[in-house]
Motif scaffolding. Structure first.
Motif, PDB file in Angstrom:
ATOM      1  N   VAL A 277       2.556  -3.198 -14.098  1.00 10.85           N
ATOM      2  CA  VAL A 277       1.634  -3.801 -13.037  1.00 10.85           C
ATOM      3  C   VAL A 277       0.696  -3.665 -12.711  1.00 10.85           C
ATOM      4  N   GLY A 278      -0.188  -2.951 -14.151  1.00 11.02           N
ATOM      5  CA  GLY A 278      -1.653  -3.035 -14.165  1.00 11.02           C
ATOM      6  C   GLY A 278      -1.318  -2.005 -13.045  1.00 11.02           C
ATOM      7  N   GLY A 279      -0.502  -0.868 -12.653  1.00 12.47           N
ATOM      8  CA  GLY A 279      -1.040   0.217 -11.610  1.00 12.47           C
ATOM      9  C   GLY A 279      -0.617   0.129 -10.411  1.00 12.47           C
ATOM     10  N   LYS A 280      -0.504  -1.003  -9.934  1.00 12.28           N
ATOM     11  CA  LYS A 280      -0.998  -1.262  -8.561  1.00 12.28           C
ATOM     12  C   LYS A 280       0.310  -2.911  -8.349  1.00 12.28           C
ATOM     13  N   ILE A 281       1.400  -2.739  -7.462  1.00  9.89           N
ATOM     14  CA  ILE A 281       2.216  -3.658  -7.432  1.00  9.89           C
ATOM     15  C   ILE A 281       1.147  -4.866  -6.468  1.00  9.89           C
TER      16      ILE A 281
ATOM     17  N   SER B 234      17.249 -14.407 -14.440  1.00  2.00           N
ATOM     18  CA  SER B 234      16.222 -14.307 -15.104  1.00  2.00           C
ATOM     19  C   SER B 234      15.587 -13.265 -15.952  1.00  2.00           C
ATOM     20  N   LEU B 235      15.617 -12.779 -17.092  1.00  2.00           N
ATOM     21  CA  LEU B 235      15.352 -11.616 -17.076  1.00  2.00           C
ATOM     22  C   LEU B 235      13.096 -11.669 -16.768  1.00  2.00           C
ATOM     23  N   CYS B 236      12.657 -13.142 -16.736  1.00  2.00           N
ATOM     24  CA  CYS B 236      11.032 -13.453 -16.676  1.00  2.00           C
ATOM     25  C   CYS B 236      11.255 -13.153 -14.899  1.00  2.00           C
ATOM     26  N   SER B 237      11.959 -13.435 -14.245  1.00  2.00           N
ATOM     27  CA  SER B 237      11.308 -13.238 -13.005  1.00  2.00           C
ATOM     28  C   SER B 237      11.833 -12.203 -12.167  1.00  2.00           C
ATOM     29  N   LEU B 238      12.699 -10.957 -12.874  1.00  2.00           N
ATOM     30  CA  LEU B 238      13.609  -9.652 -12.816  1.00  2.00           C
ATOM     31  C   LEU B 238      11.805  -8.445 -13.154  1.00  2.00           C
ATOM     32  N   VAL B 239      12.099  -8.944 -14.346  1.00  2.00           N
ATOM     33  CA  VAL B 239      10.952  -7.674 -15.285  1.00  2.00           C
ATOM     34  C   VAL B 239       9.018  -8.169 -14.424  1.00  2.00           C
ATOM     35  N   CYS B 240       9.433  -9.562 -14.096  1.00  2.00           N
ATOM     36  CA  CYS B 240       7.733  -9.804 -13.564  1.00  2.00           C
ATOM     37  C   CYS B 240       7.283  -9.428 -11.748  1.00  2.00           C
ATOM     38  N   LYS B 241       8.273  -9.664 -11.578  1.00  2.37           N
ATOM     39  CA  LYS B 241       7.953  -9.411  -9.606  1.00  2.37           C
ATOM     40  C   LYS B 241       8.836  -9.225  -8.967  1.00  2.37           C
ATOM     41  N   TRP B 242      10.229  -7.502  -9.970  1.00  2.93           N
ATOM     42  CA  TRP B 242      10.610  -7.289  -8.773  1.00  2.93           C
ATOM     43  C   TRP B 242      10.833  -5.744  -9.389  1.00  2.93           C
TER      44      TRP B 242
ATOM     45  N   ALA C 153       0.802  -1.646   0.191  1.00  3.05           N
ATOM     46  CA  ALA C 153       0.389  -0.081   0.069  1.00  3.05           C
ATOM     47  C   ALA C 153       0.662   1.616   0.173  1.00  3.05           C
ATOM     48  N   LYS C 154       1.768   1.413   0.892  1.00  3.52           N
ATOM     49  CA  LYS C 154       2.488   2.308   0.918  1.00  3.52           C
ATOM     50  C   LYS C 154       3.617   2.436  -0.425  1.00  3.52           C
ATOM     51  N   ILE C 155       4.292   1.345  -1.303  1.00  4.48           N
ATOM     52  CA  ILE C 155       4.477   1.271  -2.451  1.00  4.48           C
ATOM     53  C   ILE C 155       3.880   2.647  -3.513  1.00  4.48           C
ATOM     54  N   ASN C 156       2.785   1.756  -3.548  1.00  6.01           N
ATOM     55  CA  ASN C 156       1.067   2.106  -4.833  1.00  6.01           C
ATOM     56  C   ASN C 156       1.130   3.696  -3.959  1.00  6.01           C
ATOM     57  N   LYS C 157       0.684   4.092  -3.232  1.00  7.28           N
ATOM     58  CA  LYS C 157       0.793   5.321  -2.472  1.00  7.28           C
ATOM     59  C   LYS C 157       2.550   6.360  -3.307  1.00  7.28           C
ATOM     60  N   LEU C 158       2.790   5.982  -3.830  1.00  4.56           N
ATOM     61  CA  LEU C 158       4.383   6.289  -4.808  1.00  4.56           C
ATOM     62  C   LEU C 158       3.841   6.855  -5.874  1.00  4.56           C
TER      63      LEU C 158
ATOM     64  N   GLU D 207       2.150  -9.843  -3.471  1.00  6.49           N
ATOM     65  CA  GLU D 207       2.527 -10.875  -3.460  1.00  6.49           C
ATOM     66  C   GLU D 207       4.247 -10.939  -4.418  1.00  6.49           C
ATOM     67  N   MET D 208       4.738  -9.650  -5.142  1.00  8.30           N
ATOM     68  CA  MET D 208       6.113  -9.404  -5.556  1.00  8.30           C
ATOM     69  C   MET D 208       6.824  -9.128  -4.958  1.00  8.30           C
ATOM     70  N   GLU D 209       8.124  -8.869  -4.819  1.00  6.90           N
ATOM     71  CA  GLU D 209       9.015  -8.652  -4.646  1.00  6.90           C
ATOM     72  C   GLU D 209       9.567  -7.641  -3.689  1.00  6.90           C
ATOM     73  N   THR D 210       9.347  -6.887  -4.101  1.00 10.32           N
ATOM     74  CA  THR D 210      10.011  -5.466  -3.304  1.00 10.32           C
ATOM     75  C   THR D 210       8.915  -5.379  -2.393  1.00 10.32           C
ATOM     76  N   PRO D 211       7.116  -5.046  -2.171  1.00 13.81           N
ATOM     77  CA  PRO D 211       6.747  -5.094  -1.005  1.00 13.81           C
ATOM     78  C   PRO D 211       7.017  -5.459   0.142  1.00 13.81           C
ATOM     79  N   LYS D 212       8.114  -7.186  -0.103  1.00 13.58           N
ATOM     80  CA  LYS D 212       8.209  -8.182   0.242  1.00 13.58           C
ATOM     81  C   LYS D 212       9.890  -7.703   1.220  1.00 13.58           C
ATOM     82  N   LEU D 213      10.419  -7.648   0.188  1.00 12.73           N
ATOM     83  CA  LEU D 213      12.506  -6.979   0.871  1.00 12.73           C
ATOM     84  C   LEU D 213      11.854  -5.639   1.501  1.00 12.73           C
TER      85      LEU D 213
END
Length: 538
Positions: free
Chosen positions: A131-135, A179-187, A118-123, A138-144
């Motif tokens: 990512v459709g406008g909202k992270i 992998s480009l797949c993981s980093l592009v899709c989830k990071w 939620a904090k990331i999306n407010k920015l 389940e993606m990695e940067t909120p978990k980090l």
């Protein structure tokens, strides 16, 4: 028999699997090994990278048993998009409040980082448009960000973070490539511009830029590209395979399913861009590729070359599908009695047969009509697409006091229908944004469920293709191994050569009007949930 084999390895939510695959996509042998999950508190799901790797080793050795190592031409790995933490010596580092270093993987379905998302999306940073406008939480940067905020002592000890698929290629080759797949899709990595320093600084993770982003990925490769020099001596010894056997750059499990599925031959338009691939398991991913970038609100992507080289990928999804069906069945009072009398028959088969009997007794032309007064909103684990709201809850309208097997059969049917309406909701969003879809392809366990596949076809009013080789995810990871070995001239050729054939499930036009009405109810159930929240917040 072919002397060229490829081994595909798939790590799902609850198990690791491996398959021995021929160069024409025939799966010769499979193996499976369960993996442990900890659930220390609500919304926290953790695993062990050592446990996962050991399960992979067990499966690979089983499928390679009796095969000349010279005939294994390549390996490919896919896995869930879970977060792996290692210390500066490359050993497991706890991501758990328990402090147990075995618990060093935050599972993909872990929802602990809701506040951080939620904090990331407010920015509203520009990277979020991919990512459709909202992270998603389940993606990695909120978990980090959650780890840095809540476990600062652990954060200071971190040497490397991996998406789980990349951890597996690291264990196999000792190479830190990603992998480009993981980093592009989830990071939030941009395949053309790389990492965004401003994004990481704004969200409070600017320290990850150190040493050219080494902790999260300094060298990024396309899926199927050879990783290093192939199997390391240590991994080759563990697996009983040849040192230097090519290893393909990894891919997320759903995307591996897309690779194995999108080339399936079945008498429908073969153009990849006309096909929506459903990779069904605990959850379902809806994969669509296009020749140009298509931005769809609430749907992840577009991601360039994340699955099929040169094409833009959009990824929708439902956070709970197979898991939801299991939950509905396992929590019903009639289930224990049914399981006690059906022997080896799968309970979903029994319920499908019971529905046919109920429709016949009621003089109904189709079992679909049995749920006229029973409706389900299926977001028991939040909505991934296209609403992109992880706080949504499931709902059922039309319950009675009945506890018999007939009531379970009806609730099961209404749940299967609701999942199909969810697919339609995603499909309509994709089409509105510019995709042109002519068929739906389904793989995974639910592809074997005729009620599920027929309902999907009826609800979206499109032909549904089910591949003869149902293990599309394992096939997709094997394709990565074939690409690393340069067995085919390019990945597109590999997809078409190994994709196999499928059967078509055609929609029934006579019940389209009925499903249109139920779909209106489906959408109204979401609006009602929003209204209830508004009332309760006043």
């Amino acid at each position: 028999m072919s002397n060229a084999y490829f081994i595909g390895v798939d790590v799902g939510t609850g198990s690791a699997r491996a398959a021995l695959v021929t160069d024409n996509g025939k799966i010769v042998k499979t193996a499976v090994q369960s993996i442990q999950t900890w659930n220390p508190q609500q919304d926290f799901y953790e695993q062990s990278s050592d446990d996962i790797w050991n399960a992979c080793v067990t499966c690979i050795k089983k499928v390679a048993e009796g095969v000349n190592p010279d005939d294994v031409k390549g390996l490919g790995f896919d896995a869930t998009c879970s977060l792996v933490a290692l210390d500066k010596s490359g050993n497991p580092l706890s991501v758990s409040p328990s402090g147990n270093d075995r618990q060093n993987v935050i599972l993909w379905l872990d929802h602990r980082a809701s506040g951080e998302a939620a904090k990331i999306n407010k920015l509203s940073h520009s990277v979020l448009k991919y990512v459709g406008g909202k992270i998603s939480l389940e993606m990695e940067t909120p978990k980090l960000l959650w780890l840095k905020t809540h476990l600062p002592k652990q954060w200071a000890k971190v040497g490397l973070f991996f998406d789980l698929p990349d951890f597996l290629t690291w264990k196999a080759t000792s190479c830190e490539t990603r992998s480009l797949c993981s980093l592009v899709c989830k990071w939030t990595y941009d395949g053309q511009a790389g990492w965004s320093p401003s994004y990481f600084q704004e969200i409070g993770l600017g320290d990850l830029q150190e040493d050219n982003w080494r902790k999260i990925g300094a060298t990024v490769l396309s899926p199927g590209s050879p990783v290093g020099q192939g199997l390391s001596k240590q991994a080759a010894k563990e697996l009983g395979l040849k040192f230097g056997t090519p290893v393909g750059t990894s891919i997320i499990d759903a995307h591996a399913g897309g690779l194995g599925l999108v080339g399936c031959r079945a008498g429908v338009n073969p153009d990849f861009s006309t096909r929506l691939s459903l990779i069904c398991g605990t959850s379902t991913c809806h994969m669509a590729v296009a020749n140009k970038p298509v931005f769809t609100p609430g749907v992840w992507g577009p991601y360039f070359s994340a699955m099929v080289p040169g094409m833009w990928l959009n990824e929708g999804g439902q956070s709970a599908t197979g898991k939801l069906i299991d939950h509905v069945i396992d929590s019903h009072p009639a289930t224990a009695t049914i399981k006690g009398k059906i022997g080896e028959m799968h309970i979903q088969t029994y319920l499908s047969n019971l529905l046919k009997d109920l429709a016949k007794k009621a003089n109904l032309d189709n079992v679909a009509f049995l749920t006229r007064d029973l409706h389900v909103w299926p977001d028991f684990h939040g909505n991934r697409s296209p609403i992109a709201d992880p706080t949504l809850k499931g709902a059922v309208s039309g319950l009675t006091l009945a506890e018999d097997e007939e009531s379970l059969a009806l609730l099961y049917l209404a749940t299967v229908q609701a999942l199909a309406y969810g697919t339609r909701h995603i499909l309509e969003s994709l089409i509105k944004s510019g995709h042109f879809i002519e068929s739906v392809l389904i793989c995974g366990g639910l592809s074997k469920n005729y009620l599920f596949t027929q309902t999907q076809a009826d609800v979206v009013n499109l032909p549904v293709v089910c591949p003869e080789e149902i293990e599309s995810v394992l096939l997709g990871s094997a394709i990565l191994g074939a690409c690393a070995a340069k067995y085919f001239p390019d990945m597109t050729t590999a997809i078409k050569s190994m994709g196999g054939k499928g059967k078509v499930v055609s929609p029934n036009p006579s019940i389209m009007d009925y499903h249109n009405k139920k779909y209106k109810v489906f959408l109204a159930m979401y609006e009602h949930q929003v209204q209830y929240r508004t009332i309760m917040s006043q």
